[in-house]
Design a protein around this motif. Structure first.
Motif, mmCIF file in Angstrom:
data_model
loop_
_atom_site.group_PDB
_atom_site.id
_atom_site.type_symbol
_atom_site.label_atom_id
_atom_site.label_comp_id
_atom_site.label_asym_id
_atom_site.label_seq_id
_atom_site.Cartn_x
_atom_site.Cartn_y
_atom_site.Cartn_z
ATOM 1 N N THR A 60 0.878 -1.167 0.000
ATOM 2 C CA THR A 60 0.000 0.000 0.000
ATOM 3 C C THR A 60 0.916 1.218 0.000
ATOM 4 O O THR A 60 1.850 1.270 0.801
ATOM 5 N N VAL A 62 2.386 4.786 0.819
ATOM 6 C CA VAL A 62 2.336 5.546 2.072
ATOM 7 C C VAL A 62 1.268 6.649 2.030
ATOM 8 O O VAL A 62 0.657 6.983 3.045
ATOM 9 N N SER A 63 0.994 7.166 0.809
ATOM 10 C CA SER A 63 -0.013 8.231 0.702
ATOM 11 C C SER A 63 -1.429 7.704 0.932
ATOM 12 O O SER A 63 -2.375 8.473 1.085
ATOM 13 N N GLU A 64 -1.595 6.365 0.947
ATOM 14 C CA GLU A 64 -2.921 5.759 1.124
ATOM 15 C C GLU A 64 -3.147 5.260 2.551
ATOM 16 O O GLU A 64 -4.258 4.849 2.900
ATOM 17 N N THR A 65 -2.107 5.234 3.370
ATOM 18 C CA THR A 65 -2.267 4.700 4.726
ATOM 19 C C THR A 65 -2.797 5.783 5.664
ATOM 20 O O THR A 65 -2.183 6.122 6.665
ATOM 21 N N VAL A 66 -3.985 6.290 5.296
ATOM 22 C CA VAL A 66 -4.605 7.383 6.052
ATOM 23 C C VAL A 66 -5.484 6.823 7.186
ATOM 24 O O VAL A 66 -5.555 5.609 7.386
ATOM 25 N N TYR A 67 -6.159 7.732 7.887
ATOM 26 C CA TYR A 67 -6.994 7.367 9.038
ATOM 27 C C TYR A 67 -7.940 6.200 8.730
ATOM 28 O O TYR A 67 -8.016 5.234 9.490
ATOM 29 N N VAL A 70 -6.251 2.758 8.565
ATOM 30 C CA VAL A 70 -5.940 2.199 9.890
ATOM 31 C C VAL A 70 -7.220 1.701 10.551
ATOM 32 O O VAL A 70 -7.249 0.609 11.136
ATOM 33 N N THR A 133 -2.628 3.192 22.192
ATOM 34 C CA THR A 133 -3.208 3.533 20.891
ATOM 35 C C THR A 133 -3.719 2.284 20.185
ATOM 36 O O THR A 133 -4.831 2.269 19.655
ATOM 37 N N PHE A 137 -7.853 2.297 20.321
ATOM 38 C CA PHE A 137 -8.342 3.046 19.155
ATOM 39 C C PHE A 137 -9.772 2.658 18.770
ATOM 40 O O PHE A 137 -10.090 1.485 18.609
ATOM 41 N N ASN A 140 -13.336 7.392 14.752
ATOM 42 C CA ASN A 140 -14.052 8.639 15.012
ATOM 43 C C ASN A 140 -14.221 8.967 16.495
ATOM 44 O O ASN A 140 -15.156 9.656 16.887
ATOM 45 N N GLN A 141 -13.330 8.428 17.310
ATOM 46 C CA GLN A 141 -13.252 8.859 18.708
ATOM 47 C C GLN A 141 -11.798 9.192 18.973
ATOM 48 O O GLN A 141 -10.904 8.544 18.443
ATOM 49 N N THR A 142 -11.571 10.200 19.806
ATOM 50 C CA THR A 142 -10.181 10.444 20.182
ATOM 51 C C THR A 142 -9.791 9.411 21.226
ATOM 52 O O THR A 142 -10.646 8.740 21.807
ATOM 53 N N LEU A 143 -8.477 9.282 21.444
ATOM 54 C CA LEU A 143 -7.994 8.319 22.430
ATOM 55 C C LEU A 143 -8.574 8.653 23.805
ATOM 56 O O LEU A 143 -9.001 7.763 24.557
#
Lengths: 153, 128
Positions: A60, A62-67, A70, A133, A137, A140-143
Protein backbone atom coordinates in the motif's frame (compact mmCIF):
# COMPACT_ATOMS: atom_id res chain seq x y z
CA UNK A 1 37.73 -11.27 33.93
CA UNK A 2 36.82 -7.85 35.17
CA UNK A 3 33.93 -9.05 37.29
CA UNK A 4 35.21 -7.46 40.51
CA UNK A 5 36.04 -4.02 39.19
CA UNK A 6 33.23 -1.53 39.41
CA UNK A 7 34.64 1.12 37.10
CA UNK A 8 35.02 -0.75 33.81
CA UNK A 9 32.37 -1.81 31.32
CA UNK A 10 31.15 -5.42 31.51
CA UNK A 11 33.60 -7.51 29.57
CA UNK A 12 32.22 -8.43 26.19
CA UNK A 13 33.95 -10.45 23.55
CA UNK A 14 33.21 -9.69 19.93
CA UNK A 15 33.35 -12.90 17.94
CA UNK A 16 35.11 -13.11 14.60
CA UNK A 17 31.69 -13.12 12.91
CA UNK A 18 30.72 -9.78 14.40
CA UNK A 19 28.38 -10.63 17.28
CA UNK A 20 28.78 -10.60 21.03
CA UNK A 21 29.83 -13.93 22.49
CA UNK A 22 27.38 -15.53 24.90
CA UNK A 23 28.26 -14.42 28.46
CA UNK A 24 30.29 -17.12 30.19
CA UNK A 25 28.69 -19.37 32.79
CA UNK A 26 28.54 -17.66 36.16
CA UNK A 27 28.39 -14.26 34.51
CA UNK A 28 25.66 -11.77 35.34
CA UNK A 29 22.36 -13.62 34.78
CA UNK A 30 20.77 -10.50 33.34
CA UNK A 31 23.33 -10.33 30.53
CA UNK A 32 22.72 -13.99 29.71
CA UNK A 33 18.98 -13.32 29.58
CA UNK A 34 19.67 -10.28 27.36
CA UNK A 35 21.80 -12.41 25.00
CA UNK A 36 18.98 -14.96 24.61
CA UNK A 37 16.29 -12.25 24.38
CA UNK A 38 18.04 -10.66 21.36
CA UNK A 39 18.02 -13.98 19.52
CA UNK A 40 14.53 -15.15 20.44
CA UNK A 41 12.87 -11.77 19.79
CA UNK A 42 15.07 -11.45 16.69
CA UNK A 43 13.64 -14.60 15.10
CA UNK A 44 10.11 -13.31 15.76
CA UNK A 45 10.94 -9.83 14.48
CA UNK A 46 12.35 -11.08 11.17
CA UNK A 47 8.84 -12.31 10.33
CA UNK A 48 6.76 -9.70 12.20
CA UNK A 49 8.69 -6.65 10.95
CA UNK A 50 9.28 -7.75 7.34
CA UNK A 51 5.65 -8.88 6.86
CA UNK A 52 4.45 -5.62 8.46
CA UNK A 53 6.63 -3.45 6.22
CA UNK A 54 5.67 -5.38 3.09
CA UNK A 55 1.89 -5.49 3.61
CA UNK A 56 1.40 -2.11 5.30
CA UNK A 57 4.11 0.10 3.82
CA UNK A 58 5.06 -1.33 0.40
CA UNK A 59 2.00 -3.07 -1.05
CA UNK A 60 0.00 0.00 0.00
CA UNK A 61 1.54 3.33 -0.91
CA UNK A 62 2.34 5.55 2.07
CA UNK A 63 -0.01 8.23 0.70
CA UNK A 64 -2.92 5.76 1.12
CA UNK A 65 -2.27 4.70 4.73
CA UNK A 66 -4.61 7.38 6.05
CA UNK A 67 -6.99 7.37 9.04
CA UNK A 68 -9.61 5.24 7.24
CA UNK A 69 -6.98 2.65 6.26
CA UNK A 70 -5.94 2.20 9.89
CA UNK A 71 -9.58 2.11 11.05
CA UNK A 72 -10.40 -0.65 8.53
CA UNK A 73 -7.32 -2.62 9.53
CA UNK A 74 -8.04 -2.29 13.24
CA UNK A 75 -11.60 -3.55 12.77
CA UNK A 76 -9.87 -6.95 12.86
CA UNK A 77 -8.52 -7.70 16.36
CA UNK A 78 -5.85 -9.96 14.82
CA UNK A 79 -3.97 -6.94 13.45
CA UNK A 80 -4.15 -5.19 16.83
CA UNK A 81 -2.61 -8.25 18.48
CA UNK A 82 -0.03 -8.49 15.68
CA UNK A 83 0.95 -4.83 16.07
CA UNK A 84 1.07 -5.11 19.86
CA UNK A 85 3.48 -8.06 19.62
CA UNK A 86 5.59 -6.25 17.01
CA UNK A 87 5.66 -3.06 19.09
CA UNK A 88 6.67 -4.88 22.28
CA UNK A 89 9.40 -7.06 20.76
CA UNK A 90 10.84 -4.31 18.52
CA UNK A 91 10.92 -1.65 21.25
CA UNK A 92 12.63 -3.82 23.86
CA UNK A 93 14.97 -5.46 21.31
CA UNK A 94 15.98 -2.03 20.00
CA UNK A 95 16.36 -0.19 23.30
CA UNK A 96 18.27 -3.13 24.79
CA UNK A 97 20.59 -2.83 21.79
CA UNK A 98 21.02 0.87 22.47
CA UNK A 99 21.78 0.05 26.13
CA UNK A 100 24.53 -2.37 25.03
CA UNK A 101 25.91 0.13 22.50
CA UNK A 102 26.00 2.94 25.09
CA UNK A 103 27.65 0.61 27.62
CA UNK A 104 30.52 0.04 25.19
CA UNK A 105 31.44 3.71 25.27
CA UNK A 106 30.73 4.54 28.93
CA UNK A 107 33.45 3.58 31.40
CA UNK A 108 31.81 4.71 34.63
CA UNK A 109 29.39 2.31 36.31
CA UNK A 110 27.31 5.20 37.63
CA UNK A 111 26.81 6.72 34.20
CA UNK A 112 25.99 3.33 32.68
CA UNK A 113 23.31 2.88 35.32
CA UNK A 114 21.99 6.40 34.66
CA UNK A 115 21.79 5.80 30.90
CA UNK A 116 20.19 2.37 31.36
CA UNK A 117 17.58 3.87 33.69
CA UNK A 118 16.83 6.64 31.19
CA UNK A 119 16.44 4.06 28.40
CA UNK A 120 14.14 1.99 30.62
CA UNK A 121 12.01 5.11 31.23
CA UNK A 122 11.89 5.75 27.44
CA UNK A 123 10.92 2.11 26.86
CA UNK A 124 8.00 2.28 29.29
CA UNK A 125 6.81 5.68 27.99
CA UNK A 126 6.85 4.66 24.32
CA UNK A 127 5.40 1.24 25.07
CA UNK A 128 2.48 2.86 26.92
CA UNK A 129 1.90 5.36 24.08
CA UNK A 130 1.96 2.65 21.44
CA UNK A 131 0.01 -0.03 23.24
CA UNK A 132 -2.71 2.35 24.48
CA UNK A 133 -3.21 3.53 20.89
CA UNK A 134 -3.29 -0.01 19.48
CA UNK A 135 -5.67 -1.36 22.14
CA UNK A 136 -7.98 1.63 22.71
CA UNK A 137 -8.34 3.05 19.16
CA UNK A 138 -12.00 3.47 18.12
CA UNK A 139 -12.92 5.04 14.74
CA UNK A 140 -14.05 8.64 15.01
CA UNK A 141 -13.25 8.86 18.71
CA UNK A 142 -10.18 10.44 20.18
CA UNK A 143 -7.99 8.32 22.43
CA UNK A 144 -9.16 10.38 25.42
CA UNK A 145 -12.83 9.73 24.51
CA UNK A 146 -12.20 5.97 24.11
CA UNK A 147 -10.48 5.81 27.49
CA UNK A 148 -13.24 7.83 29.17
CA UNK A 149 -16.00 5.63 27.70
CA UNK A 150 -14.01 2.54 28.71
CA UNK A 151 -13.93 3.91 32.24
CA UNK A 152 -17.70 4.50 32.05
CA UNK A 153 -17.54 8.30 32.14
CA UNK B 1 38.35 -6.50 16.67
CA UNK B 2 39.34 -7.98 13.37
CA UNK B 3 40.09 -4.99 11.25
CA UNK B 4 39.04 -5.19 7.64
CA UNK B 5 37.47 -8.64 7.98
CA UNK B 6 33.83 -9.39 7.37
CA UNK B 7 33.26 -9.79 11.13
CA UNK B 8 34.21 -6.18 11.74
CA UNK B 9 32.00 -4.89 8.95
CA UNK B 10 29.04 -7.05 9.92
CA UNK B 11 29.39 -5.88 13.54
CA UNK B 12 29.54 -2.21 12.51
CA UNK B 13 26.71 -2.50 9.97
CA UNK B 14 24.56 -4.45 12.44
CA UNK B 15 25.01 -1.70 15.04
CA UNK B 16 24.41 1.26 12.69
CA UNK B 17 21.38 -0.31 11.00
CA UNK B 18 19.95 -1.35 14.38
CA UNK B 19 20.24 2.17 15.78
CA UNK B 20 18.70 3.60 12.60
CA UNK B 21 15.71 1.25 12.77
CA UNK B 22 15.27 2.04 16.49
CA UNK B 23 15.26 5.79 15.78
CA UNK B 24 12.56 5.28 13.16
CA UNK B 25 10.58 3.01 15.49
CA UNK B 26 10.39 5.81 18.07
CA UNK B 27 9.21 8.25 15.36
CA UNK B 28 6.67 5.66 14.16
CA UNK B 29 5.23 5.22 17.66
CA UNK B 30 4.76 9.00 17.91
CA UNK B 31 3.09 9.25 14.47
CA UNK B 32 0.76 6.33 15.24
CA UNK B 33 -0.13 7.93 18.57
CA UNK B 34 -1.39 10.98 16.62
CA UNK B 35 -4.30 8.83 15.38
CA UNK B 36 -5.75 9.20 18.89
CA UNK B 37 -6.23 12.92 18.17
CA UNK B 38 -8.63 12.35 15.28
CA UNK B 39 -8.57 12.05 11.47
CA UNK B 40 -7.66 15.68 10.70
CA UNK B 41 -4.54 15.84 12.85
CA UNK B 42 -3.43 12.32 11.82
CA UNK B 43 -3.93 12.76 8.07
CA UNK B 44 -2.32 16.21 8.09
CA UNK B 45 0.73 14.87 9.92
CA UNK B 46 1.38 11.71 7.91
CA UNK B 47 1.38 13.63 4.60
CA UNK B 48 5.00 14.35 5.57
CA UNK B 49 5.84 10.67 4.90
CA UNK B 50 4.63 10.96 1.28
CA UNK B 51 7.14 13.67 0.39
CA UNK B 52 10.04 12.74 -1.87
CA UNK B 53 12.72 13.48 0.73
CA UNK B 54 11.07 11.28 3.40
CA UNK B 55 10.56 8.54 0.79
CA UNK B 56 14.32 8.52 0.20
CA UNK B 57 14.90 8.33 3.96
CA UNK B 58 12.38 5.43 4.16
CA UNK B 59 14.49 3.59 1.59
CA UNK B 60 17.48 3.86 3.95
CA UNK B 61 15.22 2.51 6.70
CA UNK B 62 14.06 -0.47 4.62
CA UNK B 63 17.64 -1.28 3.52
CA UNK B 64 18.71 -1.14 7.18
CA UNK B 65 15.84 -3.37 8.26
CA UNK B 66 16.59 -5.95 5.54
CA UNK B 67 20.30 -6.09 6.37
CA UNK B 68 19.68 -6.21 10.14
CA UNK B 69 17.09 -9.00 9.75
CA UNK B 70 19.22 -11.23 7.51
CA UNK B 71 22.46 -10.59 9.38
CA UNK B 72 20.58 -11.39 12.59
CA UNK B 73 19.63 -14.78 11.11
CA UNK B 74 23.30 -15.27 10.18
CA UNK B 75 24.42 -14.51 13.75
CA UNK B 76 21.82 -16.90 15.22
CA UNK B 77 22.84 -19.65 12.78
CA UNK B 78 26.50 -19.33 13.80
CA UNK B 79 25.61 -19.16 17.51
CA UNK B 80 23.45 -22.29 17.56
CA UNK B 81 24.71 -24.41 14.63
CA UNK B 82 28.18 -25.77 15.40
CA UNK B 83 29.23 -25.95 11.74
CA UNK B 84 27.85 -22.47 11.01
CA UNK B 85 31.11 -20.80 11.98
CA UNK B 86 32.85 -22.25 8.92
CA UNK B 87 30.42 -20.43 6.62
CA UNK B 88 30.35 -17.09 8.44
CA UNK B 89 32.07 -15.19 5.64
CA UNK B 90 30.05 -16.87 2.88
CA UNK B 91 26.85 -16.15 4.81
CA UNK B 92 27.86 -12.50 5.16
CA UNK B 93 28.01 -12.21 1.38
CA UNK B 94 24.67 -14.03 1.08
CA UNK B 95 23.18 -11.52 3.56
CA UNK B 96 24.46 -8.61 1.43
CA UNK B 97 23.20 -10.24 -1.78
CA UNK B 98 19.69 -10.97 -0.42
CA UNK B 99 19.48 -7.46 1.05
CA UNK B 100 20.35 -5.86 -2.31
CA UNK B 101 18.10 -8.26 -4.24
CA UNK B 102 15.03 -7.40 -2.16
CA UNK B 103 15.98 -3.73 -1.97
CA UNK B 104 15.91 -3.10 -5.73
CA UNK B 105 12.16 -3.71 -6.30
CA UNK B 106 11.47 -1.78 -3.08
CA UNK B 107 13.12 1.31 -4.56
CA UNK B 108 10.67 1.13 -7.47
CA UNK B 109 7.60 0.70 -5.25
CA UNK B 110 8.53 3.50 -2.85
CA UNK B 111 9.80 6.05 -5.40
CA UNK B 112 7.47 5.50 -8.41
CA UNK B 113 4.59 7.62 -6.94
CA UNK B 114 6.92 10.65 -6.93
CA UNK B 115 7.01 10.32 -10.74
CA UNK B 116 3.26 9.86 -11.01
CA UNK B 117 3.36 6.07 -11.36
CA UNK B 118 1.34 3.98 -8.88
CA UNK B 119 2.57 0.36 -8.96
CA UNK B 120 0.21 -0.48 -6.07
CA UNK B 121 -2.83 0.56 -8.13
CA UNK B 122 -3.65 3.71 -6.28
CA UNK B 123 -1.73 6.50 -4.68
CA UNK B 124 -2.53 10.10 -3.94
CA UNK B 125 -0.54 12.72 -5.80
CA UNK B 126 2.34 12.99 -3.39
CA UNK B 127 3.39 16.35 -2.08
CA UNK B 128 6.87 17.44 -3.06
Amino acid sequence: MASNTTTTAPERTITKYGAYAKPSKGANGWETFSWYFFRISGVGLVFLALIHVFFVHISTDVSETVYGFVAARYANPFWRLYDLLLLTLALFHGLNGLRIACGDYIQSRGWRLTVSSALFFIAITFWLMGSLTIIMFQPNQTLAQSIMSFLGR
Amino acid sequence: MYRGQSGQWSWLLHRITGLGVLLFLLVHIVDITLIGFGPTIYNDAIVIFSTAIIRVISLALIASLLFHAFNGIRIILIDFWPAGYKYQQAMFYIVLAVTILLFIPTVFYIMAPVFGVCPQGSCANPAL
